[in-house]
Design a protein around this motif. Structure first.
Motif, short mmCIF file in Angstrom:
data_model
loop_
_atom_site.label_atom_id
_atom_site.label_comp_id
_atom_site.label_asym_id
_atom_site.label_seq_id
_atom_site.Cartn_x
_atom_site.Cartn_y
_atom_site.Cartn_z
N ALA A 9 65.65 79.78 82.24
CA ALA A 9 67.01 79.83 82.76
C ALA A 9 67.74 81.06 82.23
CB ALA A 9 67.76 78.55 82.37
N TYR A 10 67.49 81.38 80.96
CA TYR A 10 68.09 82.57 80.34
C TYR A 10 67.63 83.83 81.06
CZ TYR A 10 69.91 85.38 76.44
OH TYR A 10 70.63 86.26 75.68
N TYR A 11 66.32 83.88 81.35
CA TYR A 11 65.76 85.02 82.06
C TYR A 11 66.35 85.13 83.46
CZ TYR A 11 62.07 85.85 78.56
OH TYR A 11 61.38 86.14 77.41
N GLU A 12 66.52 83.99 84.13
CA GLU A 12 67.09 84.00 85.48
C GLU A 12 68.50 84.59 85.49
OE1 GLU A 12 65.84 83.41 88.39
OE2 GLU A 12 63.85 82.91 87.60
N ASP A 13 69.27 84.28 84.45
CA ASP A 13 70.62 84.85 84.35
C ASP A 13 70.55 86.37 84.23
OD1 ASP A 13 71.80 82.37 84.52
OD2 ASP A 13 71.97 82.09 82.35
N ILE A 14 69.54 86.85 83.50
CA ILE A 14 69.37 88.30 83.35
C ILE A 14 68.98 88.93 84.69
CG2 ILE A 14 67.99 90.11 82.24
CD1 ILE A 14 67.74 88.31 79.80
N TYR A 15 68.05 88.28 85.40
CA TYR A 15 67.61 88.80 86.69
C TYR A 15 68.78 88.89 87.68
CZ TYR A 15 62.96 87.65 84.84
OH TYR A 15 61.83 87.55 84.06
N LYS A 16 69.61 87.87 87.66
CA LYS A 16 70.78 87.87 88.55
C LYS A 16 71.74 89.00 88.18
CE LYS A 16 70.59 82.88 89.44
NZ LYS A 16 71.24 81.57 89.20
N ALA A 17 71.92 89.23 86.87
CA ALA A 17 72.81 90.30 86.42
C ALA A 17 72.28 91.67 86.86
CB ALA A 17 72.95 90.26 84.90
N VAL A 18 70.95 91.84 86.83
CA VAL A 18 70.35 93.09 87.29
C VAL A 18 70.57 93.26 88.78
CG1 VAL A 18 68.17 94.34 87.60
CG2 VAL A 18 68.58 93.09 85.48
N LYS A 19 70.32 92.22 89.52
CA LYS A 19 70.47 92.29 90.98
C LYS A 19 71.89 92.67 91.38
CE LYS A 19 69.31 89.67 95.13
NZ LYS A 19 68.77 88.39 95.67
N LEU A 31 70.14 92.49 75.41
CA LEU A 31 70.04 93.12 74.09
C LEU A 31 69.93 92.12 72.95
CD1 LEU A 31 72.51 96.13 74.53
CD2 LEU A 31 70.01 96.11 74.71
N LYS A 32 70.13 90.84 73.24
CA LYS A 32 69.95 89.81 72.21
C LYS A 32 68.48 89.41 72.07
CE LYS A 32 74.55 87.73 72.77
NZ LYS A 32 75.31 86.54 73.23
N LEU A 33 67.67 89.79 73.06
CA LEU A 33 66.26 89.41 73.06
C LEU A 33 65.44 90.24 72.07
CD1 LEU A 33 65.58 89.11 76.90
CD2 LEU A 33 65.81 87.22 75.29
N HIS A 34 64.36 89.64 71.61
CA HIS A 34 63.37 90.38 70.82
C HIS A 34 62.72 91.43 71.71
CE1 HIS A 34 59.51 91.15 68.79
NE2 HIS A 34 60.12 90.79 67.67
N GLY A 35 62.24 92.52 71.12
CA GLY A 35 61.64 93.61 71.88
C GLY A 35 60.53 93.15 72.81
N ASN A 36 59.65 92.24 72.35
CA ASN A 36 58.57 91.75 73.19
C ASN A 36 59.10 90.97 74.39
OD1 ASN A 36 56.61 92.87 71.54
ND2 ASN A 36 56.41 91.04 70.29
N ASP A 37 60.18 90.21 74.17
CA ASP A 37 60.79 89.47 75.27
C ASP A 37 61.47 90.42 76.25
OD1 ASP A 37 60.00 86.99 74.27
OD2 ASP A 37 61.76 86.84 72.98
N GLN A 38 62.02 91.50 75.74
CA GLN A 38 62.63 92.50 76.62
C GLN A 38 61.57 93.12 77.53
OE1 GLN A 38 64.53 95.20 73.88
NE2 GLN A 38 66.42 94.02 73.82
N VAL A 39 60.41 93.39 76.98
CA VAL A 39 59.30 93.92 77.79
C VAL A 39 58.91 92.92 78.87
CG1 VAL A 39 56.86 94.59 77.76
CG2 VAL A 39 58.38 95.41 75.97
N GLU A 40 58.82 91.66 78.49
CA GLU A 40 58.44 90.61 79.45
C GLU A 40 59.44 90.54 80.60
OE1 GLU A 40 57.66 85.77 79.60
OE2 GLU A 40 58.03 86.77 77.68
#
Length: 459
Positions: A9-19, A31-40
């Motif tokens: 759900a957190y990722y979906e919010d990010i995807y929507k913000a990008v769109k 920017l609150k995510l860990h680097g590996n999660d940012q890559v994902e």
């Protein structure tokens, strides 16, 4: 990083913000995510949305993400992101990571990327690319904190504030003289606890562990492991500080070298890339990596076949001997492979302690004990099956001799290879196994031939 909310759900919010190109919301979440999660998150974006990142993250921020990507992800990123943006990103990517990326690309594409860099970055990268493969110079970064021996602690802290963000590691501060030669090292803790007015040369550690640009990367890894360092400085022939190798680079080296040794011990030729995977991934490439050893071993196998043919008369008179051929050859191969693994590991980690002959006789002792136990077992089985004491003696004696000798072969062959500056891992499992098969067959039929009349009379 373990999110306290539903990850998807957190990722979906990010995807929507990008769109929606909602920069403020995207940055507050991403920017609150860990680097590996940012890559994902970035990797799962559609190509058209990946390009929108240029409006949401600065090149410096995106460089941190690029740094932790796998090569395949980096390559895809470069193809979907604008050249002008990636040019700025490459200015902030760690030198060693950028060099690894460029080395993994086709030569023409790598040259194209380098040509688009600004002059300062291009000069640094081209100099790093000139270093010999698998040396300290080829895996080092030039982004470090170095100060003068005459600086005061407060001046060093100010220097760190100014250049610290560009440095890959700030826990060690390297001290150089007026000519740039490495004079000592200072830890961050020592700096904080130092009296404000004292010169750095009075509080630094002058007994610095360092390597040269042409030091083998395995030796660098060994030094970092031995001294429990986070990084080791790299100097040129004149002791001028030119870079450092960090522990994360060493972990990559260890993985890569271990994978290469594993492939070699399996009789697989070819290179291993920086991710620890084989560089050949096509059917033809994978076949090419394995086929040479198979052909060599095929010809060596002909020797074993000729050995059996040479003792055809013995085998014809006592056909029961054929029953135990697979047992002897399999046991010889297994024992030799065990000894090979112990020997290669000892040579690879440069383990100090007992000398060659001490370990030689230890391996011989181990082989004789294993051989004795194995021979008693197989002799008992042979007697139960064929009710022949003489056949049992032949099979038992052959297995005792084979196991003892196989242990020595598995231990000494890598040592001999190493003496001639040949990678001991080349003494691969299939190679040792084939040698031990020949020795097992020769000893088995030799003993059987000597006792042929007694065996023939007893069956």
């Amino acid at each position: 990083m373990e999110l306290k909310v539903d990850k998807q759900a957190y990722y979906e919010d990010i995807y929507k913000a990008v769109k929606r190109k909602d920069r403020e919301l995207f940055r507050s979440l991403f920017l609150k995510l860990h680097g590996n999660d940012q890559v994902e998150v970035f990797y799962e974006l559609y190509p058209e949305n990946k390009a929108k990142i240029t409006e949401l993250l600065s090149p410096e921020e995106f460089a941190e993400i690029f740094d932790v990507m796998e090569f395949s992800q980096q390559e895809e990123t470069y193809t979907v992101m604008p050249d002008s943006y990636m040019k700025e990103v490459f200015s902030y990517v760690s030198d060693d990571n950028l060099v690894n990326f460029l080395k993994s690309l086709e030569e023409d594409k790598a040259k194209e990327i380098i040509s688009k860099m600004n002059l300062e970055d291009r000069t640094i990268i081209e100099s790093l690319l000139k270093h010999t493969e698998e040396t300290a110079g080829s895996i080092m970064t030039t982004e470090l904190v170095k100060v003068s021996i005459h600086d005061k602690p407060n001046e060093v802290i100010e220097t760190m504030r100014r250049v610290g963000r560009q440095a890959e590691l700030i826990y060690y501060i390297y001290v150089v003289d007026d000519n740039g030669r490495l004079d000592g090292v200072l830890s961050l803790r020592d700096l904080i606890l130092a009296p404000p007015g004292e010169e750095i040369q009075a509080i630094m550690n002058s007994q610095t562990v360092s390597v040269t640009t042409d030091t083998d990367q395995e030796e660098v890894a060994g030094l970092i492991q031995e001294y429990d360092l986070l990084a080791v400085p790299v100097v040129d022939a004149n002791n001028v500080l030119v870079g450092l190798v960090t522990v994360d680079d060493v972990m990559d080296v260890i993985e890569q070298e271990a994978t290469e040794d594993f492939y070699k011990m399996g009789g697989i030729a070819g290179e291993v890339d920086d991710s620890g995977e084989g560089t050949e991934t096509t059917v033809l490439g994978m076949t090419k990596a394995r086929l040479p050893w198979i052909v060599i071993l095929l010809f060596m196998g002909l020797i074993s076949a000729n050995l059996i043919n040479a003792f055809e008369e013995t085998l014809a008179k006592v056909v029961q001997l054929a029953v135990f051929i697979p047992i002897l050859t399999d046991t010889a191969g297994n024992v030799g492979t065990q000894a090979l693994a112990v020997s290669v590991r000892r040579l690879t980690i440069d383990e100090e302690g007992e000398g060659f002959w001490s370990l030689f006789f230890k391996e011989l002792g181990v082989g004789m004990i294993m051989g004795l136990v194995s021979s008693l077992v197989i002799a008992s089985i042979a007697f139960v099956l064929f009710r022949s004491t003489h056949l049992s003696i032949v099979v038992g004696a052959a297995l005792l001799f084979t196991v003892s000798l196989s242990t020595i072969v598995g231990y000494t062959v890598p040592v001999i290879f190493n003496k001639f500056n040949i990678d001991p891992a080349v003494a691969s499992g299939p190679f040792i196994t084939t040698i031990n098969d020949m020795l097992a067959l020769f000893s088995y039929f030799s003993i059987a031939t000597l006792l042929l009349e007694k065996i023939f009379a007893g069956i």
